[in-house]
Design an enzyme around this catalytic site. Structure first.
Site, PDB file in Angstrom:
ATOM      1  N   SER B 148       0.435  -1.402   0.062  1.00  0.00           N
ATOM      2  CA  SER B 148       0.328  -0.020  -0.117  1.00  0.00           C
ATOM      3  C   SER B 148       0.971   1.215  -0.124  1.00  0.00           C
ATOM      4  CB  SER B 148      -1.005  -0.091   1.149  1.00  0.00           C
ATOM      5  OG  SER B 148      -2.041   0.899   1.191  1.00  0.00           O
ATOM      6  N   ASP B 314      -7.957  -6.942  -4.314  1.00  0.00           N
ATOM      7  CA  ASP B 314      -7.150  -5.400  -3.576  1.00  0.00           C
ATOM      8  C   ASP B 314      -8.679  -5.038  -5.114  1.00  0.00           C
ATOM      9  OD1 ASP B 314      -6.924  -3.093  -3.288  1.00  0.00           O
ATOM     10  OD2 ASP B 314      -4.877  -4.339  -3.050  1.00  0.00           O
ATOM     11  N   HIS B 347      -7.843  -5.553  -0.213  1.00  0.00           N
ATOM     12  CA  HIS B 347      -6.709  -5.115  -0.014  1.00  0.00           C
ATOM     13  C   HIS B 347      -5.841  -5.463   1.126  1.00  0.00           C
ATOM     14  CE1 HIS B 347      -3.593  -1.810  -0.275  1.00  0.00           C
ATOM     15  NE2 HIS B 347      -4.232  -1.093   0.570  1.00  0.00           N
TER      16      HIS B 347
END
Lengths: 198, 371
Positions: B148, B314, B347
């Site tokens: 991320s 995701d 995610h």
């Protein structure tokens, strides 16, 4: 290792860069990496196969050759390998043109649909051929565009693709294909191995 | 005694000119390490944390008493094996776990800096953390990795320092923050700023905190970290400790109760202003901005070997955005591998026990270290 892989590996010069398109579980890549050139990368569609490649320490990109070959720059590899995958593409012609664009030399192998056992199946048994190199039934085969050695040679000639080395493989025996023995080799060979250039 | 007194930190003397124009110096950078640096100093891994992470990537976080955010990844025999590698993890500047951030105290005024903290970028975060290489006298890292926002820092690190890490593994990230992601971040910031306790960012002067706003921000963000399928399977329409709905606005559904809980525990450990600053840094992230959108150019000098990982479910940093990085690297013939891991966990997959992800990561790291 498969005889086909040995022939492919022997066609590659040391320390040259190689892209193996549809590299599977990385068996050929690993051999080349350990014996011929460290500069080898793979493109593979199956997640399981990619895991096996990573386990072997190989660099592989997950992708579909019909879409993802586009992203590779022109002349970026000395060799591009396409082993027994051409027949599974929706648009083999496009894939071949990408291979020729990306690699200085492309090594393409095809299961030969002109092989006598294949012809025998269809001619006498009247069923779709199932052989060592074509192990699937008609309903579960990934192959969409089967061709024979002769088809592929004609394909290259029609497009002025430089077919500078043609080999035939049967029962682990390798022999050369030329314009004089083409019809014969097309009947007696299980696999065709071609080195092509623009 | 301040709860941050016992955590490791360096004071960075070297001035750092931030992208916003302000220069900072003599600022604290809090970090943690796992494993041992070997004699050759070729086993150092720098791990970058995500939006709400911190330096405590593994083991017990001494402040929250919870497991570190990458406990599945870092530890003995794990993907980042602490028997083999020396893991360095820092708290980003702008953060609230000991590094220089809005909750730091300004030495001149003796008050918390709050909203007077300069706006920072991913580039600033990475440049600040680079000082840890000097601190440990490491010339070149073996690996930089993170997911991320951590993945964005990995990309920025390699762009800034093309020969300072042997391998780089950006996970579930993007080279350019999308409109959708900016939108979600803005939603979170507006929730914080709409809380009357935010006080234009000066809440700490009054010893209050905009916890309701921060909690809503976290709830909204938390949804984006999961997948529709994952939510449906875990919660469906299940009711929370009741047999039927109560015709009111109490948390009837388990998913409501779960989100409220996630919001409530978050405010205990995270500073609202830090949330504003760090989400802003993410929004400003657009790695190819200075090369007219040509991402390949950003990496043109790199000698680093890349492995990029995305996750099927995701939708915050979808495979397509990760693949753009692969395409850019391919275009300059960089050494790049790519895998999209199948997972229903959205995610958040990179933080969770997803065996296909952990195995691929371990195999890639170990094989790269052998060579």
């Amino acid at each position: 290792m498969k005889e086909e892989f040995k022939i492919i590996a022997n066609s590659i010069q040391r320390e040259k860069s190689i892209l193996d398109v549809g590299c599977g579980d990385g068996e050929l890549m690993k051999f080349i990496y350990e014996n011929i050139s460290k500069k080898i990368r793979g493109l593979e569609i199956s997640k399981d196969n990619i895991q096996k490649c990573i386990q072997k320490g190989l660099t592989v990109i997950e992708g579909n050759a019909e879409i993802d070959l586009q992203q590779f720059p022109s002349n970026s590899f000395d060799y591009v390998i396409l082993s027994q995958t051409l027949q599974a593409f929706l648009n083999p012609e496009k894939v071949i043109s990408d291979l020729l664009r990306i690699g200085k030399t492309s090594i393409v192998t095809i299961p030969n649909f002109g092989f006598w056992k294949v012809r025998f199946n269809l001619l006498f048994k009247g069923t779709m051929p199932v052989t060592k190199t074509l192990p699937n039934e008609w309903y579960n085969t990934p192959n969409l565009h089967m061709c024979s050695i002769k088809d592929f040679v004609n394909f290259c000639n029609d497009r002025k693709i430089n077919l500078f080395k043609s080999l035939a493989l049967t029962n682990n025996k390798v022999s050369s294909i030329n314009k004089f023995n083409l019809n014969f080799k097309n009947l007696t060979s299980e696999l065709g191995i071609f080195l092509i250039e623009k | 005694m301040n709860k941050f007194d016992n955590i490791k930190k360096i004071i960075v003397r070297k001035p750092l000119k931030l992208d916003c124009g302000v220069t900072i110096s003599n600022y604290p950078l809090a970090y943690e390490t796992y494993g041992k640096l070997n004699q050759k100093k070729d086993n150092a891994v720098m791990v970058f944390h995500a939006l709400t992470g911190d330096q405590f990537a593994s083991g017990k976080n001494p402040i929250t008493n919870k497991d570190g955010w990458w406990s599945y990844v870092i530890g003995p025999n794990k993907a980042l094996d602490t028997n083999k590698y020396f893991i360095i993890s820092a708290n980003v500047i702008g953060g609230c776990m000991g590094s220089y951030g809005p909750s730091s105290v300004d030495e001149k005024s003796g008050k918390k800096i709050g909203i007077n903290f300069p706006v920072i970028t991913i580039n600033d975060m990475v440049n600040a953390q680079f000082n840890l290489l000097d601190h440990f006298d490491i010339n070149k890292l073996f690996c930089v990795t993170g997911g991320s926002m951590g993945g964005m820092q990995v990309l920025q690190f390699v762009a800034n320092y093309p020969d300072k890490s042997k391998i780089a593994i950006p996970i579930a990230c993007s080279a350019s923050h999308s409109a959708q992601n900016i939108a979600f971040n803005e939603l979170g910031r507006q929730a914080i700023m709409a809380d009357e306790n935010w006080k234009n960012g000066n809440y700490e002067l009054e010893n209050i905190s905009p916890s309701k706003g921060l909690s809503v921000a976290r709830m909204a963000a938390h949804i984006t970290y999961l997948s529709k399928k994952g939510l449906q399977e875990k919660f469906g329409r299940k009711l929370q400790e009741r047999d039927k709905v109560k015709f009111g606005f109490d948390a009837d559904f388990q998913i409501e109760s779960y989100l409220r809980y996630q919001g409530s525990i978050f405010v205990d450990r995270f500073d609202a202003n830090s949330y504003l600053y760090i989400t802003r840094a993410m929004d400003y992230f657009d790695l190819s901005k200075n090369s007219n959108g040509n991402l390949s150019k950003v990496f043109k000098n790199t000698k680093t070997k890349f492995f990029i990982i995305s996750f099927t479910s995701d939708w915050l940093y979808p495979t397509a955005e990760n693949r753009e990085i692969v395409i850019a690297l391919n275009a300059i013939n960089a050494d790049v591998g790519f895998l999209e891991v199948k997972s229903d966990k959205g995610h958040d997959s990179f933080l969770l026990d997803v065996p296909d992800f952990l195995n691929a990561l371990k195999n890639f790291v170990d094989n790269s270290h052998k060579k």
